[in-house]
Scaffold this motif. Structure first.
Motif, short mmCIF file in Angstrom:
data_model
loop_
_atom_site.label_atom_id
_atom_site.label_comp_id
_atom_site.label_asym_id
_atom_site.label_seq_id
_atom_site.Cartn_x
_atom_site.Cartn_y
_atom_site.Cartn_z
N GLU A 191 57.32 18.02 98.35
CA GLU A 191 58.16 18.68 98.75
C GLU A 191 59.72 18.48 97.99
O GLU A 191 60.55 18.59 97.73
CB GLU A 191 57.99 19.03 100.05
CG GLU A 191 58.61 20.44 100.41
CD GLU A 191 58.08 19.96 102.26
OE1 GLU A 191 58.82 21.29 102.80
OE2 GLU A 191 58.34 19.56 102.76
N ILE A 192 59.47 17.10 98.22
CA ILE A 192 60.92 16.44 97.97
C ILE A 192 61.20 16.47 96.91
O ILE A 192 62.25 16.66 96.26
CB ILE A 192 61.23 14.67 98.84
CG1 ILE A 192 60.88 15.52 100.35
CG2 ILE A 192 61.75 14.30 98.18
CD1 ILE A 192 61.10 13.48 100.54
N TYR A 193 60.38 15.67 96.12
CA TYR A 193 60.81 15.72 95.19
C TYR A 193 60.12 17.18 94.15
O TYR A 193 60.96 17.00 92.77
CB TYR A 193 58.93 15.31 93.84
CG TYR A 193 59.77 14.42 92.43
CD1 TYR A 193 60.29 13.41 92.42
CD2 TYR A 193 59.20 15.07 91.37
CE1 TYR A 193 60.59 12.72 91.08
CE2 TYR A 193 59.28 14.50 89.66
CZ TYR A 193 59.85 13.69 89.74
OH TYR A 193 60.10 12.86 88.79
N ASP A 194 59.65 18.19 94.04
CA ASP A 194 59.33 19.48 93.25
C ASP A 194 59.75 21.06 93.79
O ASP A 194 60.65 21.56 93.66
CB ASP A 194 57.56 19.85 93.12
CG ASP A 194 57.43 19.03 91.93
OD1 ASP A 194 58.87 18.21 91.20
OD2 ASP A 194 56.39 18.59 91.42
N LEU A 195 59.91 20.99 95.29
CA LEU A 195 59.83 22.34 95.90
C LEU A 195 61.07 22.31 96.21
O LEU A 195 61.76 23.01 96.58
CB LEU A 195 59.06 22.10 97.37
CG LEU A 195 57.16 21.95 97.03
CD1 LEU A 195 56.28 22.60 97.45
CD2 LEU A 195 57.04 23.03 95.26
N ALA A 196 61.65 21.28 96.98
CA ALA A 196 63.03 21.21 97.69
C ALA A 196 63.65 20.57 97.96
O ALA A 196 63.67 19.82 98.85
CB ALA A 196 62.64 21.99 98.96
N PRO A 197 64.06 19.47 96.46
CA PRO A 197 64.46 18.76 96.48
C PRO A 197 66.88 19.12 97.40
O PRO A 197 66.83 19.69 97.07
CB PRO A 197 65.34 18.05 95.19
CG PRO A 197 64.93 19.20 94.66
CD PRO A 197 63.71 20.19 95.14
N PRO A 198 67.03 17.84 97.49
CA PRO A 198 68.46 17.41 98.73
C PRO A 198 69.32 18.51 97.80
O PRO A 198 69.28 18.04 96.34
CB PRO A 198 68.96 16.21 99.24
CG PRO A 198 67.60 15.65 98.79
CD PRO A 198 66.19 16.04 97.92
N PRO A 199 69.89 19.15 98.28
CA PRO A 199 71.27 20.09 96.83
C PRO A 199 72.06 19.41 96.62
O PRO A 199 72.65 18.06 96.78
CB PRO A 199 71.81 20.43 98.17
CG PRO A 199 71.34 21.27 99.43
CD PRO A 199 70.20 19.20 99.20
N GLY A 200 72.41 19.50 94.68
CA GLY A 200 72.73 19.10 94.40
C GLY A 200 72.37 17.39 93.77
O GLY A 200 73.45 16.28 93.38
N GLU A 201 71.03 16.87 94.29
CA GLU A 201 70.90 15.51 94.30
C GLU A 201 68.78 16.38 92.99
O GLU A 201 68.61 16.66 92.61
CB GLU A 201 70.82 14.96 95.27
CG GLU A 201 71.53 14.88 96.15
CD GLU A 201 70.62 13.72 97.07
OE1 GLU A 201 70.02 12.81 96.91
OE2 GLU A 201 71.21 13.82 98.17
N SER A 202 69.43 15.22 92.10
CA SER A 202 68.53 14.93 91.06
C SER A 202 67.22 13.48 92.08
O SER A 202 68.03 12.68 91.20
CB SER A 202 68.69 15.09 89.82
OG SER A 202 67.56 14.89 89.12
N LEU A 203 66.32 13.51 92.39
CA LEU A 203 65.61 12.15 92.79
C LEU A 203 64.30 11.69 91.73
O LEU A 203 63.79 12.45 91.83
CB LEU A 203 65.37 12.70 94.23
CG LEU A 203 66.28 13.23 95.56
CD1 LEU A 203 66.15 13.44 96.84
CD2 LEU A 203 67.55 12.26 95.66
N GLY A 204 64.27 10.06 92.10
CA GLY A 204 63.71 9.85 90.85
C GLY A 204 62.33 9.22 92.43
O GLY A 204 62.88 9.36 93.17
N TYR A 205 61.52 8.78 91.33
CA TYR A 205 61.05 7.91 91.56
C TYR A 205 61.16 6.46 92.72
O TYR A 205 60.88 7.12 94.06
CB TYR A 205 59.62 8.06 91.38
CG TYR A 205 58.91 8.33 90.27
CD1 TYR A 205 58.63 9.14 90.97
CD2 TYR A 205 58.48 8.09 89.16
CE1 TYR A 205 57.60 10.22 89.78
CE2 TYR A 205 57.97 8.65 88.12
CZ TYR A 205 57.75 10.16 88.52
OH TYR A 205 56.79 10.96 87.46
N ARG A 206 62.26 6.32 92.19
CA ARG A 206 62.84 4.75 93.12
C ARG A 206 63.04 5.86 94.70
O ARG A 206 63.13 5.14 95.99
CB ARG A 206 63.74 4.24 92.50
CG ARG A 206 64.45 3.60 93.36
CD ARG A 206 65.75 2.06 92.48
NE ARG A 206 64.41 1.74 91.56
CZ ARG A 206 65.42 1.24 90.53
NH1 ARG A 206 66.94 1.34 90.56
NH2 ARG A 206 65.21 0.61 89.34
#
Length: 247
Positions: free
Chosen positions: A180-195
């Protein structure tokens, strides 16, 4: 969905074909099996049909609901599904063609065809509001494209619901949370990596990677289970999965 969810697409797993006849069975077979097959098709496709009607004709919500019900009544009464053969093309292409023919007839007869009275009730009174934004979206998106988008949304939502339920039963809720966090609905304006995901979930990067791979694989399988009922072979399944994840 994030563009990165294309990773859920075709992988090394082969999906066995399920023929169209296995979904509907035979009209001469057990009535319950045939009715169950019909109900599944109607439940899965009424939203795309409704969106198409709203987009193509600009009808009011009530008129669009009425026409959607009338269309599926015709599908049942004229046994239109008996004409579909997976080897000749996609089911949604077949259904869109049938819908356009139905609407053309409605236009020619000024809506004088008998409506309602279908053998199977479609739950049109529920879940209509979320479709309005798609049906009324600005721009030049065609009714066909709106149909496809509504179809993809519906299949994906159903598969995600299945995934969440299965992962909960396996006591692997963290896998769904990671997806959910990585693919479905990452925080707006953010591109989150594994870390970053690992930090948010207070887990290790290795655990995040393992959970994400596991959730994606299960989602791919669950999506395939849903679309292969309308497909002739694995190649068609993969094409449908690609469409779902790119629309």
């Amino acid at each position: 969905m994030s563009e990165r969810t294309t990773d859920v697409g075709p992988g090394g797993t082969a999906f066995p074909s399920t023929r169209w006849s296995q979904l509907l069975g035979s009209k001469d077979g057990p009535k319950r099996d045939y009715r169950d097959g019909l109900e599944r098709i109607l439940v899965e496709y009424w939203k795309p049909v409704y969106v198409f009607v709203r987009r193509a004709w600009g009808k009011s919500t009530e008129d669009a609901k009425d026409l959607t019900q009338a269309f599926f009544t015709e599908v049942i009464e004229k046994d239109l599904l008996a004409r579909y053969a997976p080897q000749r093309g996609r089911f949604r292409t077949f259904l869109k063609a049938a819908l356009k023919n139905f609407l053309a007839d409605e236009y020619r007869t000024a809506g004088r065809q008998k409506r309602g009275g279908g053998k199977i009730r479609i739950p049109l009174d529920a879940e209509v509001a979320p479709l309005e934004e798609l049906a009324a979206a600005p721009g030049g998106e065609s009714p066909e494209a709106c149909f496809d988008r509504a179809w993809a949304n519906e299949v994906l939502a159903a598969a995600l619901s299945d995934l969440q339920r299965e992962l909960k039963a396996e006591k692997r809720e963290s896998a769904y949370e990671t997806l959910e966090i990585y693919d479905l609905a990452p925080p707006p304006g953010e591109s989150l990596g594994y870390r970053e995901v690992a930090h948010r979930l207070k887990r290790s990067e290795a655990e995040v990677k393992a959970d994400l791979a596991y959730a994606r694989q299960k989602l791919r399988l669950l999506l395939a289970e849903r679309v292969r009922l309308y497909c002739e072979n694995d190649s068609d399944v993969f094409k449908e999965l690609n469409d779902i994840l790119s629309l």
